[in-house]
Structures are given as C-alpha cells and as structure tokens.
Motif scaffolding. Sequence first.
Motif, PDB file in Angstrom:
ATOM      1  N   LEU A 173       0.835  -1.207   0.000  1.00 25.68           N
ATOM      2  CA  LEU A 173       0.000   0.000   0.000  1.00 25.68           C
ATOM      3  C   LEU A 173       0.870   1.258   0.000  1.00 25.68           C
ATOM      4  N   ALA A 174       1.947   1.221   0.794  1.00 24.69           N
ATOM      5  CA  ALA A 174       2.844   2.385   0.847  1.00 24.69           C
ATOM      6  C   ALA A 174       3.463   2.629  -0.528  1.00 24.69           C
ATOM      7  N   ALA A 175       3.883   1.546  -1.191  1.00 27.06           N
ATOM      8  CA  ALA A 175       4.474   1.711  -2.524  1.00 27.06           C
ATOM      9  C   ALA A 175       3.423   2.252  -3.500  1.00 27.06           C
ATOM     10  N   THR A 176       2.219   1.748  -3.413  1.00 29.36           N
ATOM     11  CA  THR A 176       1.156   2.208  -4.318  1.00 29.36           C
ATOM     12  C   THR A 176       0.892   3.699  -4.119  1.00 29.36           C
ATOM     13  N   GLN A 177       0.759   4.092  -2.845  1.00 27.61           N
ATOM     14  CA  GLN A 177       0.428   5.501  -2.590  1.00 27.61           C
ATOM     15  C   GLN A 177       1.617   6.428  -2.816  1.00 27.61           C
ATOM     16  N   SER A 178       2.821   5.861  -2.900  1.00 23.59           N
ATOM     17  CA  SER A 178       4.000   6.714  -3.106  1.00 23.59           C
ATOM     18  C   SER A 178       4.219   7.043  -4.583  1.00 23.59           C
ATOM     19  N   MET A 179       3.669   6.230  -5.470  1.00 23.25           N
ATOM     20  CA  MET A 179       3.960   6.431  -6.898  1.00 23.25           C
ATOM     21  C   MET A 179       3.184   7.632  -7.437  1.00 23.25           C
ATOM     22  N   VAL A 180       3.895   8.466  -8.168  1.00 27.51           N
ATOM     23  CA  VAL A 180       3.290   9.717  -8.631  1.00 27.51           C
ATOM     24  C   VAL A 180       3.118   9.662 -10.148  1.00 27.51           C
ATOM     25  N   LEU A 181       1.898   9.825 -10.585  1.00 27.56           N
ATOM     26  CA  LEU A 181       1.618   9.877 -12.026  1.00 27.56           C
ATOM     27  C   LEU A 181       1.891  11.308 -12.487  1.00 27.56           C
ATOM     28  N   LEU A 182       2.920  11.457 -13.320  1.00 28.37           N
ATOM     29  CA  LEU A 182       3.327  12.807 -13.721  1.00 28.37           C
ATOM     30  C   LEU A 182       2.723  13.206 -15.058  1.00 28.37           C
ATOM     31  N   LYS A 183       2.403  12.216 -15.853  1.00 28.15           N
ATOM     32  CA  LYS A 183       1.909  12.517 -17.201  1.00 28.15           C
ATOM     33  C   LYS A 183       1.070  11.336 -17.652  1.00 28.15           C
ATOM     34  N   ASN A 184      -0.021  11.592 -18.364  1.00 26.68           N
ATOM     35  CA  ASN A 184      -0.845  10.482 -18.859  1.00 26.68           C
ATOM     36  C   ASN A 184      -1.626  10.946 -20.080  1.00 26.68           C
ATOM     37  N   GLU A 185      -0.924  11.061 -21.201  1.00 23.75           N
ATOM     38  CA  GLU A 185      -1.589  11.563 -22.407  1.00 23.75           C
ATOM     39  C   GLU A 185      -2.438  10.488 -23.046  1.00 23.75           C
ATOM     40  N   GLN A 186      -3.528  10.933 -23.658  1.00 26.00           N
ATOM     41  CA  GLN A 186      -4.458  10.004 -24.340  1.00 26.00           C
ATOM     42  C   GLN A 186      -4.842   8.838 -23.443  1.00 26.00           C
ATOM     43  N   LYS A 187      -4.881   9.081 -22.161  1.00 30.43           N
ATOM     44  CA  LYS A 187      -5.244   8.002 -21.212  1.00 30.43           C
ATOM     45  C   LYS A 187      -4.472   6.711 -21.510  1.00 30.43           C
ATOM     46  N   THR A 188      -3.191   6.856 -21.705  1.00 28.31           N
ATOM     47  CA  THR A 188      -2.339   5.679 -21.959  1.00 28.31           C
ATOM     48  C   THR A 188      -2.482   4.665 -20.823  1.00 28.31           C
ATOM     49  N   ALA A 215       3.155   8.417 -21.030  1.00 27.94           N
ATOM     50  CA  ALA A 215       2.790   8.483 -19.610  1.00 27.94           C
ATOM     51  C   ALA A 215       4.067   8.339 -18.791  1.00 27.94           C
ATOM     52  N   VAL A 216       4.076   8.971 -17.625  1.00 31.25           N
ATOM     53  CA  VAL A 216       5.246   8.866 -16.736  1.00 31.25           C
ATOM     54  C   VAL A 216       4.762   8.563 -15.320  1.00 31.25           C
ATOM     55  N   VAL A 217       5.326   7.512 -14.737  1.00 35.47           N
ATOM     56  CA  VAL A 217       5.052   7.187 -13.332  1.00 35.47           C
ATOM     57  C   VAL A 217       6.359   7.323 -12.569  1.00 35.47           C
ATOM     58  N   TYR A 218       6.394   8.161 -11.547  1.00 33.03           N
ATOM     59  CA  TYR A 218       7.591   8.279 -10.725  1.00 33.03           C
ATOM     60  C   TYR A 218       7.437   7.351  -9.537  1.00 33.03           C
ATOM     61  N   ALA A 219       8.266   6.310  -9.488  1.00 34.86           N
ATOM     62  CA  ALA A 219       8.073   5.235  -8.496  1.00 34.86           C
ATOM     63  C   ALA A 219       9.083   5.285  -7.356  1.00 34.86           C
ATOM     64  N   TRP A 220      10.036   6.234  -7.364  1.00 35.18           N
ATOM     65  CA  TRP A 220      11.107   6.296  -6.358  1.00 35.18           C
ATOM     66  C   TRP A 220      11.769   4.918  -6.284  1.00 35.18           C
ATOM     67  N   HIS A 221      12.460   4.623  -5.205  1.00 39.73           N
ATOM     68  CA  HIS A 221      12.834   3.223  -4.959  1.00 39.73           C
ATOM     69  C   HIS A 221      11.724   2.670  -4.076  1.00 39.73           C
ATOM     70  N   PRO A 222      10.866   1.834  -4.645  1.00 35.56           N
ATOM     71  CA  PRO A 222       9.586   1.551  -3.975  1.00 35.56           C
ATOM     72  C   PRO A 222       9.605   0.426  -2.952  1.00 35.56           C
ATOM     73  N   GLY A 223      10.771  -0.247  -2.800  1.00 40.55           N
ATOM     74  CA  GLY A 223      10.857  -1.258  -1.753  1.00 40.55           C
ATOM     75  C   GLY A 223      10.396  -2.637  -2.195  1.00 40.55           C
ATOM     76  N   THR A 224      10.254  -3.499  -1.188  1.00 40.29           N
ATOM     77  CA  THR A 224       9.956  -4.919  -1.407  1.00 40.29           C
ATOM     78  C   THR A 224       8.797  -5.143  -2.372  1.00 40.29           C
ATOM     79  N   MET A 225       7.713  -4.417  -2.182  1.00 44.04           N
ATOM     80  CA  MET A 225       6.491  -4.696  -2.939  1.00 44.04           C
ATOM     81  C   MET A 225       6.316  -3.763  -4.134  1.00 44.04           C
ATOM     82  N   GLY A 226       7.395  -3.101  -4.523  1.00 45.33           N
ATOM     83  CA  GLY A 226       7.306  -2.106  -5.593  1.00 45.33           C
ATOM     84  C   GLY A 226       6.717  -2.639  -6.890  1.00 45.33           C
ATOM     85  N   GLY A 227       7.118  -3.855  -7.275  1.00 48.08           N
ATOM     86  CA  GLY A 227       6.622  -4.413  -8.539  1.00 48.08           C
ATOM     87  C   GLY A 227       5.123  -4.649  -8.487  1.00 48.08           C
ATOM     88  N   ALA A 228       4.664  -5.177  -7.354  1.00 48.29           N
ATOM     89  CA  ALA A 228       3.231  -5.460  -7.202  1.00 48.29           C
ATOM     90  C   ALA A 228       2.435  -4.160  -7.254  1.00 48.29           C
TER      91      ALA A 228
END
Length: 746
Positions: A376-391, A533-546
């Motif tokens: 959940l922390a990894a999910t809420q940490s990821m920042v959607l910076l760009k999303n053209e044409q609803k990619t 589209a750009v997602v900024y994921a930082w270093h998201p930790g153990t569950m980052g991929g999920a």
Amino acid sequence: MKSLKHLPVIIIMMLVSLACQMSDSSDKISGVEERVEQLLGEMTLDEKIGQMCQVSGGQGNEESIRQGMIGSILNEVDPENINRLQKIAVEESRLGIPIIVARDVIHGFKTVFPIPLGQAATWNPELVQKGSRIAASEAASTGVRWTFAPMIDISRDARWGRIAESLGEDPYLTSVLGAAMVTGFQGDSLNGETSIAACAKHFAGYGAAEGGRDYNTTSIPPRELRDIYLPPFKAAVDAGVRTFMSGFNEVDGVPATANKYLLTDVLRNEWQFDGFVVSDWASTWEMINHGFAADEKEAAHRAIKVGVDMEMATTTYRDNIAALLKEGALNIEDINQAVRNILRVKFELGLFDNPYIAEEKQNQFARPEYLEAANLAATQSMVLLKNEQKTLPINSSSKIALIGPMADQPYEQLGTWIFDGDTTLTVTPLQAFNKTFGQENVLFAEGMPISRTRHQKGFRKAIEQAKNSDVIVFCGGEESILSGEAHSRANIDLPGVQNELIKELKKTGKPLVLVVMAGRPLTIGEISEHADAVVYAWHPGTMGGAALADIVSGKANPSGKLPVTFPKVVGQIPIYYNHKNTGRPANPDSWTQMYDIPVKAPQTSLGNESHYIDAGFIPLYPFGYGLSYTSFEYSDLSLDKEVYARDETIEVRFTLSNTGEFAGEEVAQVYVRDLVGNVTRPVKELKAFERIDLQKGESKTVTLTIPVQELAFTNIDMKQVVEPGEFQLWVGGDSNAHLTTGFVVR
Ligand code: NOJ
C-alpha cells in the motif's frame, strides 16, 4: 551529624525532583529518575565514560563490554549474538548495565518500504507511522532497540544523494511525517517489546550542503535555520523522540557536533529535550578536519561541553575524558549529565528489566500484513506525472513490452540504507506483470543490464519486443547505490544509455510508459517528451513491482504527490515552492526565451525580472503535484471567519468532487501567504493537507484547520511571532492551487 549523614539522599531527591520537572516522558515510567540517580552514584569514572562510547560490532569487544567500557553497539543484528553480548553486559560487568543496540533502520528492516522520499509522496501520516511500526517490530525481534531515523533534514537539492532519505523540501510535511515515524518506531510505550528508540537526525542543516555535495559547508541565515530547518526537529521533540544525532556539517563556521546554539541553547534549554544526543559517525573526530579542534582532546572537549552525550565510532571520548577532567576543562557534572541522559533512555526502553530477546520472539519478519502495508505504501507513493491520451491504465488484454534496467532487479528497487532488506522477498515489476497480465502477454527484455550501462548490446531484443507489443512499459531510473550518503550527482539525468534506448523504443510508434525508480528527482523533462505516460516510483521497496502492476493495470489509482519540486535542468537548483518573491518576480507575460531575444536587443529588453533566459523559472513539476486516473474539482472555498485572533483556529471549508471516471484518492493541500511582514515572507507555505477518497461522481465537504499560531515566523528581532495583517490562502491539488480567499489576523 544526623543531617549530614542524609545529605547524599537529600541531594539525590533534589536532583530527582529537578529532573522530573524537566522530564514529562520519564514521568510516565515511574521510578526512572530514582533508578538513574542511584546507579549513577555507584559508577566509577571509567564506567561513566563507557556509557558515552558507541562501537561498531560486538565481535572482539567482549572484554570491553565486561569492563563496562561500552554503552552501545551499532551494526549487530543477529539475535543470538546480541543476547550473548547483552549477557556479558548484564551478568558479567560490575554494575550490569545493558548495552543499547543501534541500527540504521531507515525504511524497513527485512520488509522494505519505499525510501523515505517515496513515503513522503504518500502524504499519508498514518501509513508512514505504520511502516515505522512494522520496521520497529522486525528490528526489535533481533534485539535492535534503537534506530538512526527519522532523517528530517530539509532537502532542496536533488543533487544531494541523501535527499532519498529525507521527507523532501517542506518543513510542514517533514514535521508531520517525521513525527509519524517517531511515533511508529517508539510505539505506545518505549518499553514495549516491539518499541525502538527513534533518533532525529542530523541536527541541523545537513541538507543545505552547498551544491548538493555531501558533507559540504552550509550557508543558512539564522532566520532560515529557525523557520525552515528546525521545525521538523521541534516536531520530533513534541512527538517524544528520545535521541538526536548531531550532523557532519558546519553551520556558519561551527560544526553541528560542537554547536552550542543548536545543542544547548535550542535543544536543551528552549525545547527541554531530556533524551540523549549521539554524534554522527566520527563527527567528533572530524572537527579536526574542519579546523575547529587542534586534536582529539579538543574535539572531545568541544562536543561534550555542548551536550553530545555519546560518541559514535571514534574514541576521542574514551581516550581524553579523564585528562580533560584532570585539567579542569570538563567537570564531573558534564559527564554525569551525559550519562544520566543515556541511562534514562535505557531505563525507559526496559533494557534493565528485560535485556534479552526471547527465542520465540526472534526473527518476526515479513508477515503477510507487513507485506500488505509495504504494498500500500508503494502504491500511494507512486506519482503519475503525465498520462496523455489516457495511456494508463493498460487494458488487461494488451501485450506489454516490459523493458528496462530496473524491471527485474530485486536489489535495485529497494533503495539506499537497506542493510537488512531481504531481496528474496522482493516482488519485481516483471514478476508482478507476469501475474497480473499473464506471462504470455508480457514480452520482457532488460535492454540494459544496469541503469549505468553505456553500450547498446541489448537494444535489438528490446526493440523487437516493443514491435510485437501494444504498449511499452520502460522501467528505468538509477540503481540504489547512486543515491544515499556520499552519492551526490552533478548531472541528474537518467544514467547510461537509457535516454537513447527510450528514443529507439518510441520509434516503434507504440505508446510508451516511462517508469522511473530513483532516489531523487531526476531531470527527465526532455526524455518525458518521448513518453506518453510517466510514473515516478522512487525506490519503492519490497512490494514495488506489485504496486506498479496494480497502478498500470488500473487495479489501483495513482494518488502520490511530489514532496519536492522537480527541476527542468540542474541549473535551476535550488528550486523550491516556498521561495521569496524578490523585488522583481518572474513574469510569464514578459519572459522571453534566449533564442527569441532579438540580436543586439537593448539591455532592458527582458523586463529585468528574476528568471533564467534559457530555463525560465517554472519547474518541471511543482511541489505537491501528482495526477490521477480520475479528475478532481475544488469549489466553494470558505473560511469560518474573516478576522482571527492569534489564539484562534482557522477552519477552511471547501467542496472536493470526483468528476472523472474512476474512484480515487486526492491529497487536498492548503497554502497560506503572509502578504506583508517585518521580514519578507515566502510566496506560499503549506499549512494543512488531507488524503480524501471519493467514489466516481462523489462530492465531499472537507474541513481542514490551521491554528493561527502555525502562521508564526521568526521576525526581525529573532522572535517567533504571528504578525497581524492580511493573509491569502489557497486550496488545491498542488502548490499551484488557484482557488483562493483571504483573511486577516489582528
Ligand atoms: C553516518 C550517517 O550520516 C548516519 O545517518 C548514520 O546513522 C550513521 N552513519 C550510522 O550508520
């Protein structure tokens, strides 16, 4: 005679009552002050000095522990070993004083949460607290009872590698989240078996290292120190933090580790802190390098005199205290006070009563609920910076080319300071995408083995996979080791040939999602133009991929917001939202790009405003920014009053509506500007925020409060005051919020 006989007891009682008056927290655990004083009375000078020494690792230090010459150990994490060393301290040393075992548990222990900068992007104090609680539980199960966290240095420079460990650029956000970490680590009671003492570090100003170069000199005007750098530390004290760490840096010519103003005047006298202060690793000794102490003896003297109670790693204390006492440079009360502070925290931790980790309590790692929280922390940490044409989100039946050096790197996605992180727990994007989208729909190619790769041998396969796909997801960024301590960068572009690979992939004509895993804001402005589209994921930790798979598939809606301003180019640094206005603020209407300036234009053709003629003045993304798959609208802003007294609280009310196609969470932010001050004030400052979830089509009336006292600043006389006058307030989803109103303080 009778009264003389009782003198020591009377003195002890007086000291106890004095200490109790100073110590709210120790009041909670009854008898601590009495036990401290009694023990102190029995200690020899050598034993006192021992408490002030912290060494790295227990191996080879057994005899010193037995002699009472070591108060603390860092970097031991094996429970059997810790119990063995503790047994020597408790059962074989003369007074049986337990050691306190410390570790850098910065963003998780075995279960790794996003780096602190990523956690800050959640803007979710409850979740941040939970992450620290889990880290504490795991660490405490090995016998570690003290962490060197939270790191609450305000960080305005993305070049500084340690920005990864910080909670970003804002004093208010850092204060709230730093306090949440303290509460999480320390639990309801410090002597709980899963509680560990927190450490507010690095006191203070370390984040202001010139040019973002680690350990560098800082240049912080006193008022800025007060208003920007110190508030998170005050918030940590208010949250009950039990230890502090002094910084490596100097502040206006005085190393933080011998800084009387910081450590005595502010921390002890003004804030009444009664925990203990540890130096940073060798920061006492390094005062010789600073040119502030001629030798180790002078270094020890200077640090002890201002209240650095324990020395980490070096031995200037052990080797010099006795001589300093003999010469009269120190007096025994200097030493007693340091030892008192250390023993107090040891008693509060319950180390005297329960020094050992029971076998059945050992190694309580990675429980399902821990992994869920990390997800959940990894999910809420990821920042959607760009999303053209609803990619994004990507349709579940799409064929995805998953490319990039960070797409399947169990270690690299964990980030800096993960001494104990368990890479076998890591869920990488590749593993998670295979599960979410089906292995047959995921065409993987790393393209580059690591983020710094400079050859193009992997390009061909990556491009082939891209051609056979419906959409490309490129997972790039920087490896863990490229941020963190001593890993400052002067160029913060994507390293290696990542930009080249992204451009080649984009030539296939397929939509491209750029995912960045990094320990800092990278300058991705130009390369983002090749991404849909750009997602900024930082270093998201153990569950980052999920977490990433959930976001990319639309199972989760992005809700992270930037805790730092993203520069377009390095030359814009330092760039932060709460800057001053200047006498000639930049103006979008008159700004002219360098190449548009006519040849031989007259000197004043640009209006003489504060900007760069090449990079302008607007960041790539502002503080607080982050998109969602849905859209939010703010309306009906009102305050409960027009005029406030200084002891009142402002109630900010507004309507937040989800006007898009998905349920989602929005972090609503309130900014305030003090229009005129007797010293200049920032153009705006964050004063309140809240995460709010809204179903599709739902509207909520939101009320956030700001105590008028929160508007205080350090005035011309260096006093913290709320000045009467007019204020402007904004509400919105980032620091460029437009919905505005005003109020008056009288
Ligand atoms: C040096 C770092 O500056 C500090 O943050 C850390 O806690 C200590 N080393 C101990 O590892």
